[in-house]
Design an enzyme around this catalytic site. Structure first.
Site, PDB file in Angstrom:
ATOM      1  CE  LYS A 195      -3.920   2.188   2.642  1.00  0.00           C
ATOM      2  NZ  LYS A 195      -4.806   2.389   3.338  1.00  0.00           N
ATOM      3  CE  LYS A 248      -5.919   2.371  -0.146  1.00  0.00           C
ATOM      4  NZ  LYS A 248      -6.423   1.628   0.928  1.00  0.00           N
TER       5      LYS A 248
HETATM    6  C1  PBG Z   1      -7.258   3.462   5.483  1.00  0.00           C
HETATM    7  C2  PBG Z   1      -7.927   3.505   4.549  1.00  0.00           C
HETATM    8  C3  PBG Z   1      -7.001   4.002   3.389  1.00  0.00           C
HETATM    9  C4  PBG Z   1      -7.945   3.790   2.089  1.00  0.00           C
HETATM   10  C5  PBG Z   1      -8.346   2.258   2.273  1.00  0.00           C
HETATM   11  N1  PBG Z   1      -8.658   2.230   3.695  1.00  0.00           N
HETATM   12  C6  PBG Z   1      -7.224   5.321   2.933  1.00  0.00           C
HETATM   13  C7  PBG Z   1      -5.988   6.216   3.720  1.00  0.00           C
HETATM   14  O1  PBG Z   1      -4.956   5.506   3.226  1.00  0.00           O
HETATM   15  O2  PBG Z   1      -5.039   7.363   3.581  1.00  0.00           O
HETATM   16  C8  PBG Z   1      -7.678   4.679   0.720  1.00  0.00           C
HETATM   17  C9  PBG Z   1      -9.111   3.759  -0.381  1.00  0.00           C
HETATM   18  C10 PBG Z   1      -9.246   4.734  -1.677  1.00  0.00           C
HETATM   19  O3  PBG Z   1      -8.826   5.469  -1.533  1.00  0.00           O
HETATM   20  O4  PBG Z   1     -10.525   4.698  -1.925  1.00  0.00           O
HETATM   21  N2  PBG Z   1      -5.999   3.640   5.727  1.00  0.00           N
END
Ligand code: PBG
Length: 322
Positions: A195, A248
């Site tokens: 991520k 992601k």
């Molecule tokens: C929580 C999380 C996030 C997303 C999914 N889980 C936000 C982040 O890490 O700031 C982002 C999903 C999206 O942008 O559609 N940590």
């Protein structure tokens, strides 16, 4: 002398022929639909930067889930907006926390739908970071206990799959151990393994009201410049017990999806995040691109790169077209 013997255009002359030699196909079974659950009743508030997506109260989420299941989409992933936030993010692991209430209602009311619980603290902490904050930093090891408690509360409420998205080191192992200790050894973990610290999450932070109140997430989420490090992250999550892995965002990281698929045997998920969705929607609504075709092309490219599962805000719209 390949030409004129070889003419690749021969296989492109009709839709029937193109369909016959098509290498990749999308199906509703490929998708996971993200949902945002909020307090109240009868609430359905559209998220400004994500047209067609809503913050919904539990009763509305249940209705939404019936529709999702009827389209052949196998799973939703839930994000929560709690009544109140505190430094330790207690709403994430409260027995009657917002996501836990939604999970119970969906599992009671909707057949044939898997509920994935996003396991993170940022929506529940007053500072908006994904863990226990010490000074200006997120304390990794102190956060593991909170994540274990969150996963346990979600699984106890009936979540089918736990998806940790916090990027703390060691969280998959900590969550696996907590679940196993409580006899929840058959609950799979979908690890947000690679991520990235991405600006493409912008609209989500409005949707989930989870923007960090100071600093950013670069101290725990990955540097967008790194691909080999993603393989290392995935490898560690698998060693700690991940059942599925995720990359992601999706489209800006197709190389990472591709390589993850080549190197690992586990199912690979990719998250087409909020910013990817919003850009396509905005350009489409302006008439600058063909919205439906760009939607389909973005999803097929993510699948072609190697994703077995795609988390996408287009899940319902795309499923209806298939
Ligand atoms: C929580 C999380 C996030 C997303 C999914 N889980 C936000 C982040 O890490 O700031 C982002 C999903 C999206 O942008 O559609 N940590």
């Amino acid at each position: 002398m390949p030409f004129p013997i070889h003419r690749p255009r021969r296989l492109r002359s009709s839709e029937l022929l193109r369909g016959m030699v098509r290498e990749t196909r999308l199906a509703p079974a490929d998708f996971v639909y993200p949902l945002f659950v909020c307090p109240g009743e009868g609430v359905k508030r559209e998220i400004e930067a994500m047209p067609g997506n809503y913050q919904m109260s539990v009763d509305q989420i249940v209705e939404e889930c019936r529709e999702v299941a009827s389209l052949g989409i196998p799973a939703v992933i839930l994000f929560g907006l709690p009544e109140s936030k505190d430094p330790e993010g207690s709403g994430a692991y409260a027995g009657d926390g917002i996501v836990q209430r939604a999970i119970r209602a969906i599992k009671r009311e909707v057949k044939d739908l898997l509920v994935i619980a996003d396991c993170c603290l940022c929506e529940y902490t007053s500072h908006g970071h994904c863990g226990h904050v010490d000074g200006q930093d997120v304390d990794n090891d102190a956060t593991l206990e909170l994540l274990g408690k969150t996963a346990l509360a979600q699984a106890t409420a009936g979540a089918d799959i736990i998806a940790p998205s916090d990027m703390m080191d060691g969280r998959i192992g900590a969550i696996r151990e907590t679940l196993d200790d409580k006899g929840l050894k058959n609950i799979p973990i979908l690890a947000y393994a690679a991520k990235y610290a991405s600006a493409f999450y912008g609209p989500f932070r409005e949707a989930a009201e989870s923007a960090p109140q100071f600093g950013d997430r670069r101290g725990y989420q990955m540097d967008p410049a790194n691909q080999r490090e993603a393989m290392r992250e995935i490898e560690l999550d698998i060693e700690e017990g991940a059942d599925m892995i995720m990359v992601k965002p999706a489209m800006p990281y197709l190389d990472v999806i591709y390589r993850a698929k080549q190197e690992f045997d586990l199912p690979v998920a990719a998250y087409q995040v909020s910013g990817e969705y919003s850009m396509i929607m905005a350009a489409g609504r302006n008439g600058w691109i063909d919205l439906e075709r760009v939607m389909a092309e973005s999803l097929i490219s993510i699948k072609r790169a190697g994703a077995d599962l795609i988390l996408t805000y287009f899940a319902k719209t795309m499923a209806r077209k298939l």
